[in-house]
Enzyme design. Structure first.
Site, PDB file in Angstrom:
ATOM      1  CG  LEU A 113      -3.972   6.656   4.876  1.00  0.00           C
ATOM      2  CD1 LEU A 113      -3.078   6.204   6.038  1.00  0.00           C
ATOM      3  CD2 LEU A 113      -3.698   5.796   3.655  1.00  0.00           C
TER       4      LEU A 113
ATOM      5  CE  LYS B 259      -3.617   1.621   3.218  1.00  0.00           C
ATOM      6  NZ  LYS B 259      -4.307   1.272   4.480  1.00  0.00           N
TER       7      LYS B 259
ATOM      8  CB  ILE C  34      -6.935   2.827  11.984  1.00  0.00           C
ATOM      9  CG1 ILE C  34      -6.916   3.345  13.429  1.00  0.00           C
ATOM     10  CG2 ILE C  34      -7.731   3.756  11.090  1.00  0.00           C
ATOM     11  CD1 ILE C  34      -6.211   4.672  13.618  1.00  0.00           C
ATOM     12  CB  ALA C  35     -11.857   2.309  11.057  1.00  0.00           C
ATOM     13  N   GLY C  36     -10.865  -0.803   9.650  1.00  0.00           N
ATOM     14  CA  GLY C  36     -11.305  -1.801   8.677  1.00  0.00           C
ATOM     15  C   GLY C  36     -10.551  -1.744   7.363  1.00  0.00           C
ATOM     16  CB  SER C  37      -7.848   0.497   6.200  1.00  0.00           C
ATOM     17  OG  SER C  37      -8.546   1.718   6.219  1.00  0.00           O
TER      18      SER C  37
ATOM     19  CB  SER D 258      -7.388   3.321   3.493  1.00  0.00           C
ATOM     20  OG  SER D 258      -6.584   2.597   4.383  1.00  0.00           O
TER      21      SER D 258
END
Lengths: 560, 560
Positions: A188, A130, A235-238, A214
């Site tokens: 992101l 990434k 950090i939240a599902g990336s 992201s």
């Protein structure tokens, strides 16, 4: 054209110019309406040999190279070609450096020829990263136009295009070959992937939809077999949103299991919720291969935040032994806030039956409200009122996409949270984690195995892949970032317009639920991948990969 | 008398009234001038049997009880008696609950008699706890008058005097007996121990001096053998300052090795620098006994912040094997800011020679400047401008000691740090940790062992025990909180007025250095303990305890 537009266009052109002429798709690329799914379509541009190489699992790729059957160069070239095609179809790359990759592969082949040895267990394996990872020779923009020519927005650091992230260093030492960096959304902070360089990364299984974010470029590229395995951050599902949207596997380890040292990010220094690095791949075996070998590099000696936890073969074996007896899984079909779309609800039913058919148990998972976790996480992302992301936008004055202004506004807020506010949120997080742990421990009373549930399962998102601009609910993934639990994504099925019918008379539970419900359209979603998440405790990566294979087996796929 | 004075006095009287009449010292207690060192003096009030029990190491106490040689009740009573005496001599206790302890011990004896088994590996072992731990039946004031009758300052929670900290629960399950809680400074944020309940905790080896802080009561009590082992907490040296000041051992583990769940603290939710829990004891063996058995309780199943790292026998054994060959220690005599007092400089010389005499190597430790770490830590403690501590002071309106107003003022500051400030400090910390790690790794080039230095050694403080009101420099301990490195305190010698002469013509390096230099007085410090710290990497507790024994051996003491 404004200055930022010119700069973005020039960089994108420069990147695209690194695709050899012979790999440029001739003629018009079909529209999404003409060719919704391009994962098979891409093959027509490849030789049979290239197809064979790029559709081989990572474990077999390294085995074939280590046995001398394949050359690293040939493997690298095949993935370069397929990645170049993927980018033309769905805009999934930020950086292209095929020449450097082929040169690196040649050196590996020379070494092997000279010594009869590989340089390491990943000798010759192409690995995608990434565009948060720094790799020598190319930019790291993270989707910000203002980062061009700088090091994370700062000028004159001497690190530009020279510095490499710790993870990149370790992967190179293990023998991995880098050849591209994949697309991310500006900042992101989105479940979609868009920016002023590449526009929008489409979902290769259904180009009407998002590739997720992201780590959207990773998801799309790997689904198109333009990479055998890659790394994202979450950090939240990336990691998990792109994995599920593209029908591949993803692992979000607990934070600080793998090295984040020297990786660019947003909101750096926000340390209530920690982003973590993990693999995405077309199979579980590739994720294990990478996890195991990076841990064998002892990253804790080079990244002060990594916990000294080597890969634990005994935890893997112990889980395999338990799986031969009886496991019990918690099942959470609904997070209490947003009702999953019909294909997702159907996938949850499929996984539940499949587990029971294998002779394992399931029970309803009724934990502390997930909405609390979402509140804690969103609060953390808003501590600075958008100062960090707007500072980076201001470097170029570039266009901010509506998905970002929705969270951070057109300009930063003057109101930052203060130390007392932040401390209070940290305490809320710890209390939530403790309640959750106690709930989990308490299930030992009802599993019948003498153990608490071995893992729990929930949808990867309330939708399959999201429609552009409509990634409206992060709760299904965000909860395990707050808990810092190990979480893997396992593909289950694909949306089917003939059976996944919209409930037209549904009464929404709340505004989020209404938005998500309204976004469902059986025709548009048809063919999109649907996945579930399987969740273990903190630092249970070895165990969760085995349980992902158990789900695979339950779903009738061969273990990799 | 003001209301807070009355409440503080009444509570102190109530606590003291729980000392049985027969244990109250008759007549006037000698002044510090009359009887500087009370560690031997205390024995006259004890029977020979009580002396024998209380001067036995923890490992032998549990062995004697487990073999049926001693009863838990007799052991508990002996420690209750000696603790009661210690408190009268140096004011080291906040809570006394001898009756509950003796009743608990009787139950353990009954169980043993009935089953022939112990309830656990700490069966019958008295364990002291700093007054941050919640133990049923008694207050947790943490030195705040306003916390009386509340749960951490909050009323009506239903937890008052009922709730127990996770660590207390685990220790009880292992068979430990609680009987007192030890003194701390109001707010915890001091290297001395003082509050409106107990006044000031004096150093039992030299009552002109401080017992250290914030775990000052632990340090004093254990030095007086009123406890065989106890637990403190440490965010800037709060285990190590009292350990070194009182001539005992202390271990600051890395944060989240041992469970902090349900323990009261100051600045809760400040998570740049994490406080950690660790043991203080008269010998290394007692610390290992507690560490090993608490870890065997799997605290990570009950405290979401604890990392799943069981006690690693193999790391202990590997260190023992290395110690039979050649170790190399880094030596840091001076932190670049404050010059250690003469007894401390002498202790550093003693340890250096002792290591070399054993055949191990030493090299000069020249890491990134420790002053940077101090800045990061102090900044963290000031994020909220004193809002948290003043909120607790306001509950009663009590007197704030000058050691606290020096840091937090008479009233809180209106200026809190914001999210951007805090994030920047978090980044500074991570960068410092990374530079330090790289420096340490780099020593592999010069040790001659092929390994980086095995551990490094520095003074525990620039002074021995501090003079009241003059604990002016925390840099020697604070640095390893910022680094999160495992650190143990090992006693070396005692100050000697005949050889540790003041350099009267010294030119101070800076204001801190001047203050510390001015505070030295060979006469006043005479007889005070002097210790060093030995530092390992993060989560190397097993290794550092072995290396503490190596230093013991080097200094000519028997391994425990």
């Amino acid at each position: 054209m404004t200055d930022w537009e010119t700069r973005a266009r020039e960089h994108a052109n420069d990147v695209n110019a690194r695709i050899p002429e012979k790999w440029v798709i001739q003629g018009k690329i079909p529209t999404a309406d003409e060719q919704r799914d391009v994962t098979g379509y891409i093959r027509q541009f490849l030789t049979a040999r290239e197809i064979r190489i790029t559709e081989t699992e990572a474990i077999d790729i390294v085995a074939n190279i280590a046995s001398g059957t394949w050359k690293a160069k040939e493997v690298t070239e095949a993935f370069c070609h397929r990645a170049a095609l993927a980018h033309q179809l769905v805009h999934c790359l930020h950086e292209i450096f095929f020449a450097a990759a082929i040169s690196d592969a040649e050196k590996l082949d020379d070494y092997f020829e000279r010594t009869g040895q590989t340089v390491g267990p990943l000798h010759g394996l192409p690995v995608s990263l990434k565009d948060q990872f720094h790799v020598r020779g190319v930019e790291t923009t993270m989707g910000y136009v203002g980062w061009l020519g700088t090091f994370e927005g700062r000028e004159g650091t001497g690190k530009e295009k020279v510095f490499e992230s710790e993870m990149a260093r370790e992967l190179r030492n293990l023998g991995a070959v880098f050849y591209i960096k994949t697309s991310v959304p500006q900042t992101l902070v989105s479940g979609e992937t868009f920016n002023n360089f590449i526009g929008y990364t489409n979902n290769p299984k259904n180009r009407h939809l998002s590739a997720g974010g992201s780590s959207g470029g990773e998801g799309a590229l790997i689904a198109l077999k333009g990479s055998p395995v890659g790394f994202g951050t979450d950090i939240a599902g990336s990691i998990r949103m792109p994995a599920s949207a593209n029908g591949i596997y993803g692992l979000k380890p607990s934070a600080y299991r793998l090295p984040y040292e020297g990786v660019a990010t947003s909101l750096d220094g926000q340390n209530t919720i920690q982003s973590s690095i993990g693999p995405l791949a077309p199979c579980v075996g590739a994720m294990r291969l990478l996890l195991k070998n990076v841990l064998a590099s002892k990253p804790w000696l080079y990244d002060p935040q990594v916990v000294e936890l080597p890969y634990r073969d005994e935890l893997e074996q112990c889980t395999r032994d338990l799986a031969k007896r009886r496991l019990v899984f918690g099942i959470l079909d609904h997070d209490g806030v947003v009702t999953p779309h019909p294909p997702v609800a159907r996938a949850m039913g499929l996984i539940r039956s499949a587990i029971e058919d294998l002779g394992h148990g399931v029970l309803e998972w009724k934990p502390p409200a997930h909405s609390r976790a979402v509140g804690i996480l969103v609060n953390s992302l808003l501590y600075d009122g958008g100062q960090d992301v707007h500072k980076n936008f201001r470097l170029s004055g570039e266009r901010i996409f509506p998905q970002i202004t929705g969270l951070y506004g057109e300009t930063p807020s003057d109101k930052q949270q203060n130390a007392t506010d932040i401390a209070a949120n940290n305490v809320l997080k710890r209390e939530y984690q403790k309640e959750y742990l106690d709930y989990w421990n308490g299930t030992a009373e009802i599993t019948g195995t003498g153990r608490p549930v071995d893992a729990w399962i929930l949808p990867a998102a309330p939708f399959t892949a999201a429609r552009p601009g409509r990634y409206d609910w992060y709760g299904y993934t965000a909860v395990t970032n707050v808990l810092d639990y190990t979480t893997a994504v396992v593909p289950v099925t694909t949306a089917n317009k003939d059976i996944d019918l919209k409930n037209e008379t549904y009464t929404a539970l709340n505004d989020w639920d209404r938005k998500v419900w309204e976004s469902y359209d059986a025709e548009i979603y048809d063919g999109a991948p649907v996945a579930v998440q399987i969740v273990g405790r903190r630092f249970e990566e070895e165990k969760i990969l085995v349980l992902a294979e158990v789900l695979d087996e339950a779903l009738g796929r061969a273990n990799s």
